[in-house]
Scaffold this active site. Structure first.
Site, PDB file in Angstrom:
ATOM      1  N   ASN A  59      -7.298  17.822  -0.912  1.00 39.97           N
ATOM      2  CA  ASN A  59      -6.441  19.102  -1.097  1.00 39.97           C
ATOM      3  C   ASN A  59      -6.701  20.381  -0.395  1.00 39.97           C
ATOM      4  OD1 ASN A  59      -5.169  17.259  -2.691  1.00 39.97           O
ATOM      5  ND2 ASN A  59      -5.830  18.026  -4.735  1.00 39.97           N
ATOM      6  N   HIS A  86      -9.856  18.140   4.241  1.00 38.86           N
ATOM      7  CA  HIS A  86      -8.647  18.488   5.047  1.00 38.86           C
ATOM      8  C   HIS A  86      -8.520  20.029   5.392  1.00 38.86           C
ATOM      9  CE1 HIS A  86      -6.829  14.300   4.571  1.00 38.86           C
ATOM     10  NE2 HIS A  86      -7.460  14.291   5.061  1.00 38.86           N
TER      11      HIS A  86
HETATM   12  P1  OAD Z   1       0.315  11.742  -1.485  1.00 40.60           P
HETATM   13  O1  OAD Z   1       1.549  12.496  -1.706  1.00 40.60           O
HETATM   14  O2  OAD Z   1       0.226  10.718  -0.183  1.00 40.60           O
HETATM   15  O3  OAD Z   1       0.003  10.798  -2.663  1.00 40.60           O
HETATM   16  C1  OAD Z   1      -0.238  11.473  -3.904  1.00 40.60           C
HETATM   17  C2  OAD Z   1      -0.519  10.583  -5.115  1.00 40.60           C
HETATM   18  O4  OAD Z   1      -0.728  10.957  -6.164  1.00 40.60           O
HETATM   19  C3  OAD Z   1       0.441   9.264  -5.416  1.00 40.60           C
HETATM   20  O5  OAD Z   1      -0.085   8.015  -5.060  1.00 40.60           O
HETATM   21  C4  OAD Z   1       1.052   9.541  -6.539  1.00 40.60           C
HETATM   22  O6  OAD Z   1       1.404   8.376  -7.201  1.00 40.60           O
HETATM   23  C5  OAD Z   1       0.105  10.116  -7.209  1.00 40.60           C
HETATM   24  N1  OAD Z   1       0.420  11.239  -8.384  1.00 40.60           N
HETATM   25  C6  OAD Z   1       1.612  11.969  -8.148  1.00 40.60           C
HETATM   26  N2  OAD Z   1       1.571  12.584  -9.435  1.00 40.60           N
HETATM   27  C7  OAD Z   1       0.467  12.539  -9.917  1.00 40.60           C
HETATM   28  C8  OAD Z   1       0.082  12.716 -11.351  1.00 40.60           C
HETATM   29  N3  OAD Z   1       0.753  13.765 -12.100  1.00 40.60           N
HETATM   30  N4  OAD Z   1      -1.260  12.306 -11.772  1.00 40.60           N
HETATM   31  C9  OAD Z   1      -1.801  11.272 -10.943  1.00 40.60           C
HETATM   32  N5  OAD Z   1      -1.428  11.073  -9.793  1.00 40.60           N
HETATM   33  C10 OAD Z   1      -0.365  11.635  -9.265  1.00 40.60           C
HETATM   34  O7  OAD Z   1      -1.205  12.642  -1.299  1.00 40.60           O
HETATM   35  P2  OAD Z   1      -2.469  12.441  -0.565  1.00 40.60           P
HETATM   36  O8  OAD Z   1      -2.856  11.142  -0.756  1.00 40.60           O
HETATM   37  O9  OAD Z   1      -3.301  13.663  -1.146  1.00 40.60           O
HETATM   38  O10 OAD Z   1      -2.983  15.802   4.695  1.00 40.60           O
HETATM   39  O11 OAD Z   1      -2.322  12.780   0.918  1.00 40.60           O
HETATM   40  C11 OAD Z   1      -3.336  12.597   1.742  1.00 40.60           C
HETATM   41  C12 OAD Z   1      -3.014  13.549   2.917  1.00 40.60           C
HETATM   42  O12 OAD Z   1      -1.845  13.249   3.228  1.00 40.60           O
HETATM   43  C13 OAD Z   1      -2.887  14.946   2.452  1.00 40.60           C
HETATM   44  O13 OAD Z   1      -4.185  15.740   2.329  1.00 40.60           O
HETATM   45  C14 OAD Z   1      -2.351  15.805   3.604  1.00 40.60           C
HETATM   46  C15 OAD Z   1      -1.359  14.624   3.892  1.00 40.60           C
HETATM   47  O14 OAD Z   1      -0.615  14.625   4.914  1.00 40.60           O
HETATM   48  C16 OAD Z   1      -3.081  17.056   5.311  1.00 40.60           C
HETATM   49  O15 OAD Z   1      -2.053  17.991   5.028  1.00 40.60           O
HETATM   50  C17 OAD Z   1      -4.053  17.193   6.425  1.00 40.60           C
END
Ligand code: OAD
Length: 239
Positions: A97, A114
């Site tokens: 994040n 990141h």
């Molecule tokens: P994603 O948007 O890909 O995934 C978010 C995850 O959080 C999903 O698996 C959802 O099911 C889960 N989720 C949503 N709401 C939730 C809640 N209330 N409690 C628990 N889980 C929940 O986000 P990231 O995996 O962080 O990179 O994405 C990885 C990277 O992709 C980010 O750091 C960003 C993006 O491109 C950069 O900006 C460099």
């Protein structure tokens, strides 16, 4: 439980979702509203810097209106209290994040792999400086005076920060916990396999099974503000 000494935690956008910060890949997420190739690559910045700077100026302003939630608070509590439960035990928090909600909740052994919205990076002198204001008007770098600041965000095609520190902590980990991340972006998504390679137990806490769910020994599904405090309570009470 008693054999667990060092804990590594990887967080993603799901941890901040209940603070009102958009995730990336959920329905209605940021990458549905904006194309990655338009706003999150070095090529996009070279092609249309105004578009990219405007996008990050909005995101930087937005996170400053949000507050840490119970999941951020629970992870800070775990870091502070774990060494009382297991002398010499450590908690390393690696976050994808770019908001500062873990920092504001009190996490200190924290790696922003990141980058961070509240930093700017000068492409002229290579300094990173704390930054809260817009970048669209091309302010001068406080260190060198050249108007060459960009968001300190790791874009697609760029190398995440502090990978040596991350792999170093992973080698020492007895438990690897992935929280609120889809497991779609490498190298973060590969850390669970690295954890398994060093014999660590692996746990996923996420709203739903992630892309990498099969790699985890155990998964608990639900909103981060519920599952994370419950898990932390269990760890600290020795359950
Ligand atoms: P994603 O948007 O890909 O995934 C978010 C995850 O959080 C999903 O698996 C959802 O099911 C889960 N989720 C949503 N709401 C939730 C809640 N209330 N409690 C628990 N889980 C929940 O986000 P990231 O995996 O962080 O990179 O994405 C990885 C990277 O992709 C980010 O750091 C960003 C993006 O491109 C950069 O900006 C460099």
């Amino acid at each position: 439980m008693t054999s667990i000494r060092n804990i590594m935690i990887l967080t993603g956008a799901g941890v901040s979702a209940e603070s009102g910060i958009d995730t990336f890949r959920d329905s209605g997420g940021l990458w549905e509203k904006h194309r990655v190739e338009d706003v999150a690559t070095p090529e996009a910045f070279a092609r249309d810097p105004e578009l990219v700077l405007r996008f990050y100026d909005m995101r930087r302003a937005a996170i400053q209106t949000k507050q840490p939630n119970a999941a951020h608070a629970a992870l800070a509590r775990l870091e502070a209290e774990w060494p009382e439960r297991v002398p010499g035990g450590t908690v390393t928090l690696v976050t994808q994040n770019v908001d500062d909600l873990h920092d504001r909740a009190g996490s200190r052994n924290l790696i922003h792999m990141h980058g961070e919205h509240l930093n700017a990076w000068c492409t002229a002198c290579d300094e990173r400086v704390p930054w809260r204001a817009p970048l669209l008007d091309r302010p001068a770098c406080p260190a060198c005076g050249v108007p060459a600041l960009r968001p300190d965000i790791v874009w697609f095609g760029e190398m995440p920060y502090r990978m040596e520190d991350i792999y170093g902590a992973l080698r020492e980990a007895d438990l690897f916990v992935s929280i609120g991340t889809s497991g779609a972006v490498y190298p973060a998504a590969g850390l669970v396999r690295g954890a398994r390679d060093v014999g660590a137990r692996t746990l996923e806490l996420n709203l739903e099974p992630s892309q990498g769910s099969a790699w985890f020994d155990e998964a608990r599904h639900g909103p981060a503000t519920q599952v994370v405090p419950a898990w932390v309570e269990e760890m600290l009470s020795g359950g």
